[in-house]
Scaffold this active site. Structure first.
Site, PDB file in Angstrom:
ATOM      1  CB  CYS A   1      -5.832  11.348   0.516  1.00  0.00           C
ATOM      2  SG  CYS A   1      -5.357  10.720  -1.120  1.00  0.00           S
TER       3      CYS A   1
ATOM      4  CE1 TYR B   1       8.799   9.265   5.563  1.00  0.00           C
ATOM      5  CE2 TYR B   1       6.722   9.367   4.382  1.00  0.00           C
ATOM      6  CZ  TYR B   1       8.037   9.765   4.528  1.00  0.00           C
ATOM      7  OH  TYR B   1       8.577  10.666   3.652  1.00  0.00           O
TER       8      TYR B   1
ATOM      9  CG  ASP C   1      15.235   7.303   7.266  1.00  0.00           C
ATOM     10  OD1 ASP C   1      14.358   8.040   7.744  1.00  0.00           O
ATOM     11  OD2 ASP C   1      15.553   7.318   6.064  1.00  0.00           O
TER      12      ASP C   1
END
Length: 593
Positions: free
Chosen positions: A2, A266, A377
């Site tokens: 978060c 990421y 990726d």
């Protein structure tokens, strides 16, 4: 994972803290798109709050008009990312308890002894828990320990002692900010340093005193004019009293300094520095090391056959040019991204994720037609996105499609606040056995697939330390998702509990969607049966169920980041909510607000 922020102003202005907290949420929106909220404290210790499900632009309205309802000189904010519990509106943060002292709390991470804590709060502390969120558990543990002081007002040492007792009860990874009404702000971090938290300062607008801010990433501090960055270290807390200077305390001995490496693969923005590591530089390093792995895997001759190297936007945009430079092959952008669609691996079902990929990306045919393509990726989770992208490349005319991941195969669950997927849903996990690379390539439709080695991934991050801001500490990383070796002790029963929670969440979502379909008159026979008698026979082992993958039951995020909207019927209004936040004004409790 978060996003958390906290800000206290020296000037005591009643108008600007919420404005700046609101702005900071947009800099960290990538860390959580499920829900958000802000709580502020004004004169007299009064707390004001607005929170709800959705992006910041929904909760606070596009024009930010709700911010005017949040006066105060200090406050905290939160962006929620879905974890393995529900996504009920009442679980939007910050959380609040009125006793003792009035505490607001924002939490990034996960507790792996939640069942034990819930039992303690029920039978010994006698504190009621209203949601399934372990963030609420942690807040109530802290509140209980603060209550042990028996004082009308607490001092810094009382707070330090209470946090220490809380640390002795809680197990997991966390970074938290808290606000004590009328007193000040608190920030603290687990003793392994898994989740990030950084503090900065700036001169007050009045020229008297200093403003202080904490956030999950440095970019939020920098964009609001804060400098003098300092990472909150593992096991450390900082207490900032109103009108005072920060007080740092080592709550618990540093057990390891192991930030979650998935931040660098990421999640984090490339212009952030986390624990002294440049996210951008770490991704460049990943590309350089991945190129060497590609060359050793497919050989120099096949490297020369690659006509073009294309990143899959956006995280790999940093790594792919470095791959191209090392391999000496052309680099181009071949996919155009629609920036107003959710990340696909958090969508509620496989069908939704597949639809989301095509909404999110469009292949430029001229970059693929008749060419051997190497796609880069950041990682592969379920493989849904990768398979769709490979298919798009072939539809655009690619002859061969090689696929390379900057991260190693993800084989295990993430247990520190990122609900990537159930292990059985991970493409590299096959019922306890790591799936062969050849099988993964076949599944996603690539001619060959190459994964980064774990040691190279760790080395890429270690080599990206910015020495002027990095603490002088041994460098390690939490890498349990890639190997199953987590930095904290984990009871095997916890994984069973995690799957049970996921299963119950699936059942609740299916039931909610069935009730919604009944209310608006679009229910089929199966949905009528579910609405009348509940969900029966739905798998709870993380493997999913057909009902969840039915296009009729998928709620696909549209370009504004919100789920489908329609006029709520009287029948739907009468349906009971799963939970309602009873503490302070909660956006989702009031339809049309």
């Amino acid at each position: 994972m978060c996003g958390i922020v906290a800000l206290i102003q020296a000037s005591g202005s009643e108008t600007s803290v919420a404005t700046e907290l609101h702005e900071s949420l947009y800099f960290l929106q990538h860390r959580g798109q499920d829900a958000c909220g802000i709580a502020t404290c004004a004169s007299g210790g009064k707390i004001y709050q607005c929170k709800g499900n959705g992006l910041a632009s929904k909760v606070f309205r596009d024009d930010g008009s709700r911010v005017a309802d949040l006066p105060g000189y200090m406050g905290i904010g939160h962006l929620r990312y879905p974890t393995a519990g529900t996504s009920a509106n009442a679980e939007a943060q910050p959380f609040y308890v009125n006793s003792p002292y009035g505490i607001c709390f924002a939490h990034n991470g996960n507790l792996i002894n939640a069942k034990e804590l819930k039992r303690f709060l029920d039978f010994e502390a006698h504190r009621h828990i209203n949601t399934e969120s372990d963030s609420e558990l942690m807040l109530n543990i802290l509140a209980n320990e603060l209550n042990e002081t028996g004082k009308a007002r607490v001092n810094v040492q009382d707070i330090v002692d209470a946090i220490e007792r809380m640390y002795n009860r809680c197990v997991g990874g966390w970074a938290c900010t808290a606000m004590l009404a009328g007193y000040g702000l608190i920030g603290f971090r687990d003793s392994f340093g898994i989740r990030p938290l950084i503090m900065g300062s700036r001169p007050s607008d009045t020229g008297e005193g200093t403003d202080y801010m904490m956030a999950s990433e440095s970019v939020a501090l920098k964009q609001l004019g804060f400098g003098n960055f300092r990472d909150i270290l593992p096991g450390q807390a900082v207490i900032i009293p109103k009108g005072g200077s920060p007080f740092f305390a080592q709550i618990q001995e540093q057990k390891r300094y192991a930030p979650d490496i998935f931040e660098f693969c990421y999640f984090a923005r490339p212009d952030s520095i986390i624990d002294g590591i440049s996210v951008n530089q770490s991704r460049e390093n990943m590309g350089t090391r991945l190129a060497k792995k590609i060359r050793s895997t497919i050989g120099e001759e096949r490297v020369k056959e690659i006509d073009i190297i294309i990143p899959i936007p956006e995280t790999s945009n940093t790594s792919a040019p470095c791959v191209a430079a090392v391999l000496k092959r052309p680099y181009y952008q071949g996919f155009i991204k629609n920036r107003y669609v959710f990340r696909t691996f958090i969508m509620p079902g496989q069908k939704a994720r597949q639809k989301g990929v095509k909404r999110k990306l469009n292949a430029m045919d001229e970059k693929f037609a008749g060419k051997n393509v190497l796609l880069i990726d950041d990682s592969i989770v379920r493989g849904t996105t990768s398979r769709e992208i490979v298919g798009m490349a072939r539809d655009a005319g690619a002859k061969k499609v090689y696929f390379a991941s900057c991260a190693p195969p993800i084989t295990h669950a993430h247990i520190y606040g990122i609900d990537l997927a159930s292990p059985n849903e991970l493409i590299a996990h096959d019922h306890g056995q790591n799936r062969a690379i050849e099988e993964i390539a076949k599944h996603v439709g690539a001619d060959e697939i190459i994964f980064q080695d774990l040691e190279d991934l760790k080395g890429a991050c270690s080599d990206a330390v910015v020495t002027k801001t990095a603490p002088v500490m041994p460098r390690d990383f939490e890498v349990g998702v890639f190997c199953g070796k987590y930095v904290t002790p984990v009871d095997p029963e916890y994984f069973k509990h995690l799957e049970e929670v996921r299963g119950e969440t699936r059942k609740m979502k299916v039931l909610e969607k069935a009730r919604e379909a009944v209310a608006n008159g679009s229910a089929n026979n199966e949905e009528l049966e579910i609405a009348a008698h509940g969900v029966k026979g739905l798998e709870t082992n993380g493997a999913g169920a057909s009902s969840l993958n039915d296009p009729k039951t998928d709620s696909v995020p549209h370009t504004n980041g919100n789920t489908r909207q329609r006029n709520r019927s009287a029948a739907e209004e009468s349906l009971p909510k799963q939970r309602m936040d009873i503490s302070i004004h909660n956006l989702g409790d009031y339809p049309g607000s």
